[in-house]
Design an enzyme around this catalytic site. Structure first.
Site, PDB file in Angstrom:
ATOM      1  N   ASN A   8       0.490  -1.261  -0.349  1.00  0.00           N
ATOM      2  CA  ASN A   8       0.481  -0.119  -0.259  1.00  0.00           C
ATOM      3  C   ASN A   8       1.065   0.779   0.103  1.00  0.00           C
ATOM      4  OD1 ASN A   8      -1.583   1.645   0.507  1.00  0.00           O
ATOM      5  ND2 ASN A   8      -2.866   1.193   2.252  1.00  0.00           N
ATOM      6  N   LYS A  15       3.050   0.293   3.477  1.00  0.00           N
ATOM      7  CA  LYS A  15       2.737  -1.156   4.053  1.00  0.00           C
ATOM      8  C   LYS A  15       3.183  -2.310   3.493  1.00  0.00           C
ATOM      9  CE  LYS A  15      -0.615   1.766   7.193  1.00  0.00           C
ATOM     10  NZ  LYS A  15      -2.101   2.309   6.824  1.00  0.00           N
ATOM     11  N   LEU A 212     -16.250   2.785   9.729  1.00  0.00           N
ATOM     12  CA  LEU A 212     -16.415   3.775  11.131  1.00  0.00           C
ATOM     13  C   LEU A 212     -14.253   3.957  11.092  1.00  0.00           C
ATOM     14  CD1 LEU A 212     -18.809   3.397  13.648  1.00  0.00           C
ATOM     15  CD2 LEU A 212     -18.586   5.129  10.894  1.00  0.00           C
ATOM     16  N   GLY A 213     -13.156   4.787  10.698  1.00  0.00           N
ATOM     17  CA  GLY A 213     -12.149   4.495  10.813  1.00  0.00           C
ATOM     18  C   GLY A 213     -11.546   6.247  10.897  1.00  0.00           C
ATOM     19  N   ASN A 214     -10.439   6.257  11.186  1.00  0.00           N
ATOM     20  CA  ASN A 214     -10.251   7.947   9.807  1.00  0.00           C
ATOM     21  C   ASN A 214     -11.124   8.741   9.751  1.00  0.00           C
ATOM     22  OD1 ASN A 214      -8.286   8.868  12.404  1.00  0.00           O
ATOM     23  ND2 ASN A 214      -6.923   7.511  11.565  1.00  0.00           N
ATOM     24  N   ARG A 244     -12.032  14.631   7.833  1.00  0.00           N
ATOM     25  CA  ARG A 244     -13.199  15.364   7.130  1.00  0.00           C
ATOM     26  C   ARG A 244     -14.825  15.860   7.739  1.00  0.00           C
ATOM     27  NH1 ARG A 244     -11.645   9.738   3.910  1.00  0.00           N
ATOM     28  NH2 ARG A 244      -9.684  10.852   3.481  1.00  0.00           N
ATOM     29  N   MET A 286     -10.724   9.706  18.072  1.00  0.00           N
ATOM     30  CA  MET A 286     -12.350   9.687  18.499  1.00  0.00           C
ATOM     31  C   MET A 286     -11.775   9.259  20.435  1.00  0.00           C
ATOM     32  SD  MET A 286     -15.346   9.613  18.741  1.00  0.00           S
ATOM     33  CE  MET A 286     -15.612   9.745  17.419  1.00  0.00           C
ATOM     34  N   ARG A 287     -10.712   8.668  20.328  1.00  0.00           N
ATOM     35  CA  ARG A 287     -10.637   7.966  21.816  1.00  0.00           C
ATOM     36  C   ARG A 287     -10.200   8.949  22.655  1.00  0.00           C
ATOM     37  NH1 ARG A 287      -6.145   3.410  19.898  1.00  0.00           N
ATOM     38  NH2 ARG A 287      -6.282   5.367  18.720  1.00  0.00           N
ATOM     39  N   GLY A 333     -11.379   0.650  13.226  1.00  0.00           N
ATOM     40  CA  GLY A 333     -11.066   1.088  14.631  1.00  0.00           C
ATOM     41  C   GLY A 333     -12.163   1.680  15.711  1.00  0.00           C
ATOM     42  N   GLY A 335     -15.533   1.856  15.221  1.00  0.00           N
ATOM     43  CA  GLY A 335     -16.554   0.584  15.426  1.00  0.00           C
ATOM     44  C   GLY A 335     -16.902  -0.782  15.316  1.00  0.00           C
TER      45      GLY A 335
HETATM   46  P1  ADP Z   1      -7.262   4.523   9.421  1.00  0.00           P
HETATM   47  O1  ADP Z   1      -8.759   5.095   8.859  1.00  0.00           O
HETATM   48  O2  ADP Z   1      -6.330   5.061   9.440  1.00  0.00           O
HETATM   49  O3  ADP Z   1      -7.519   3.133   9.649  1.00  0.00           O
HETATM   50  P2  ADP Z   1      -8.194   3.090  12.179  1.00  0.00           P
HETATM   51  O4  ADP Z   1      -9.692   2.136  11.181  1.00  0.00           O
HETATM   52  O5  ADP Z   1      -7.546   1.977  12.585  1.00  0.00           O
HETATM   53  O6  ADP Z   1      -7.948   4.331  11.204  1.00  0.00           O
HETATM   54  O7  ADP Z   1      -9.834   3.997  12.960  1.00  0.00           O
HETATM   55  C1  ADP Z   1      -8.560   4.821  13.801  1.00  0.00           C
HETATM   56  C2  ADP Z   1     -10.205   5.312  14.293  1.00  0.00           C
HETATM   57  O8  ADP Z   1     -10.613   4.694  15.590  1.00  0.00           O
HETATM   58  C3  ADP Z   1      -9.451   5.709  15.612  1.00  0.00           C
HETATM   59  O9  ADP Z   1     -10.180   8.218  16.145  1.00  0.00           O
HETATM   60  C4  ADP Z   1      -9.201   6.274  16.736  1.00  0.00           C
HETATM   61  O10 ADP Z   1      -9.907   6.687  18.257  1.00  0.00           O
HETATM   62  C5  ADP Z   1     -10.145   5.219  16.578  1.00  0.00           C
HETATM   63  N1  ADP Z   1     -10.191   3.895  18.088  1.00  0.00           N
HETATM   64  C6  ADP Z   1      -9.498   3.016  18.409  1.00  0.00           C
HETATM   65  N2  ADP Z   1     -10.101   2.512  19.220  1.00  0.00           N
HETATM   66  C7  ADP Z   1     -10.926   3.147  19.669  1.00  0.00           C
HETATM   67  C8  ADP Z   1     -11.748   3.152  21.131  1.00  0.00           C
HETATM   68  N3  ADP Z   1     -11.530   2.302  21.602  1.00  0.00           N
HETATM   69  N4  ADP Z   1     -12.931   3.857  21.308  1.00  0.00           N
HETATM   70  C9  ADP Z   1     -13.139   4.951  20.272  1.00  0.00           C
HETATM   71  N5  ADP Z   1     -12.335   5.001  19.246  1.00  0.00           N
HETATM   72  C10 ADP Z   1     -11.283   4.431  18.555  1.00  0.00           C
END
Ligand code: ADP
Length: 404
Positions: A8, A15, A212-214, A244, A286-287, A333, A335
């Site tokens: 990637n 990656k 639901l990630g970044n 975004r 999000m954390r 992350g 989700g």
């Molecule tokens: P990417 O889109 O970069 O692959 P990820 O799928 O790893 O990202 O998601 C990252 C997001 O997930 C960040 O906002 C992170 O804070 C959130 N996240 C990870 N663990 C938790 C958690 N326990 N509670 C809330 N959000 C979380």
């Protein structure tokens, strides 16, 4: 033993993940970061299980992508099972934008590279980096078939009325303006996992997948086929994200251009990098946002409220699109790891047949597929661990086999 390497390539990072395909097991993974900068670094994780692998970070000198891929080859060679690449049957490249040209994984040749180059105007940051990775990897592994797996491909099944914007027709005809959608590899993988978990065939299930990630996106999947998705021409549309904005009245751009004197590139940066969670409360993770909200920070609290409200609106919209809804899946992350976001996104949806069981929701760890709906919920609600790299590896293997 058959192995597939997944690459990637971003503009300043690569990656990689090496898979043994008989069991779909990852053997080695890592990341070369800050390519071209004074201090590059290599992060490696070696065979073990999932995210708990021991990892090691080394400062290295990586002036360009060619050096980066050479380094990855050296690192892989240290793994006895790689055996000089003797078992490598394919290299799968994550490719961001396949436009309308690519609706499936494609064996890379000169023509394919030219077609990906032609799509650069649609993804000016991502496609050039993907191309460099493909060109360098072809030179480094000349005898290994290479496959491009596109983020947009899975959504090429959207009906015209779902992908067309209501703008002058010439925008589509001359400038390829339409909804493409992204995260396709993840949505496809998760749809298959749902079917496997429920012991049903994917073609008999209607599902909503919430990645639901970044970056965040939703999709409506009818019988295994994507029929709508929230991201658009670019990944900016749809759900609110880390940095975004998601859905927006387009006239806001005109307003800010006129009133605040913002240029197109300032608007682009503001909406892609300074909006979403970050724009509202200064933090995009999000954390941290949730910790701030729990500590009484009003801005963080509002950010989370908007985030879950928008997810809920998409659940309602896609339920209507699908008619009959069998399952909703939370992935990536946020989700996978946030019971609170899952619960708040589905709050008061009982009338639509959707109800989450608090104990099952809290118990779901996100590392394996689990159901979190109540016994009375007509719709299944699942937490699914996405694995885009494994999906790319599997699609690569299939593509290589089909070509033989
Ligand atoms: P990417 O889109 O970069 O692959 P990820 O799928 O790893 O990202 O998601 C990252 C997001 O997930 C960040 O906002 C992170 O804070 C959130 N996240 C990870 N663990 C938790 C958690 N326990 N509670 C809330 N959000 C979380």
């Amino acid at each position: 033993m058959k192995q597939v390497l997944v690459l990637n390539c971003g503009s300043s990072s690569i990656k990689y993940e090496l898979f043994e395909m008989d069991q779909g097991r990852a053997l080695e993974a890592g990341l070369v970061e800050r390519i071209g900068e004074a201090k590059s670094c290599l992060k490696q994780t070696s065979s073990g299980s999932g995210t708990n692998w021991p990892s090691r970070t080394t400062e290295v000198s990586v002036p360009d992508h060619r050096h980066g891929i050479d380094m990855i080859r050296r690192v892989l060679s240290e793994n006895a099972s790689f055996d000089g690449g003797r078992h490598l049957v394919g290299i799968g490249h994550r490719a961001v934008h396949g436009g309308e040209t690519f609706s499936r994984p494609t064996l890379i040749d000169d023509q394919v590279l030219a077609a990906i180059r032609d799509l650069i105007p649609l993804a000016p940051l991502h496609n050039p980096a993907n191309l460099v990775g493909m060109e360098v990897a072809r030179a480094a592994f000349p005898h290994v078939p290479q496959v491009a797996v596109f983020d947009t491909a899975y959504h090429q099944t959207l009906p015209r009325y779902a992908y067309h914007y209501a703008v002058p027709q010439d925008w589509y005809d001359s400038y390829r303006v339409r909804r493409y959608g992204f995260h396709g590899t993840s949505h496809q993988y998760v749809a298959k996992q749902i079917a496997r978990h429920l012991g049903r065939s994917a073609d008999e299930l209607n599902t909503i997948v919430l990645h639901l990630g970044n970056g965040c996106s939703a999709s409506a999947i009818r019988g295994g086929v994507s029929v709508d998705t929230s991201m658009g021409l670019t990944p900016l549309e749809g759900l609110m994200m880390g940095t975004r904005c998601g859905d927006l009245d387009p006239a806001i751009l005109v307003h800010m251009g006129k009133q605040a004197g913002m240029s197109l590139s300032q608007l682009d940066t503001a909406l892609n990098k300074q909006s979403g969670l970050k724009g509202l409360c200064g933090v995009n993770d999000m954390r941290e946002v949730m910790a701030m909200a729990a500590g009484g920070d009003g801005a963080a609290n509002l950010a989370v409220e908007i985030f879950v409200y928008r997810i809920k609106k998409y659940i309602g919209a896609y339920h209507a699109v699908l008619g009959r809804l069998d399952a909703i899946a939370f992935t990536a992350g946020i989700g996978q790891h946030s019971p609170e976001i899952r619960a708040r996104s589905c709050r008061e949806l009982e009338a639509m047949g959707i109800a989450i069981d608090p104990a099952r929701n809290t118990a779901a760890t996100g590392s394996e597929t689990s159901e979190i709906q109540t016994v009375d919920s007509r719709v299944k609600v699942l937490v699914v661990a996405t694995d885009e790299e494994l999906e790319i590896a599997q699609q690569t293997l299939t593509c290589v086999r089909d070509a033989q």
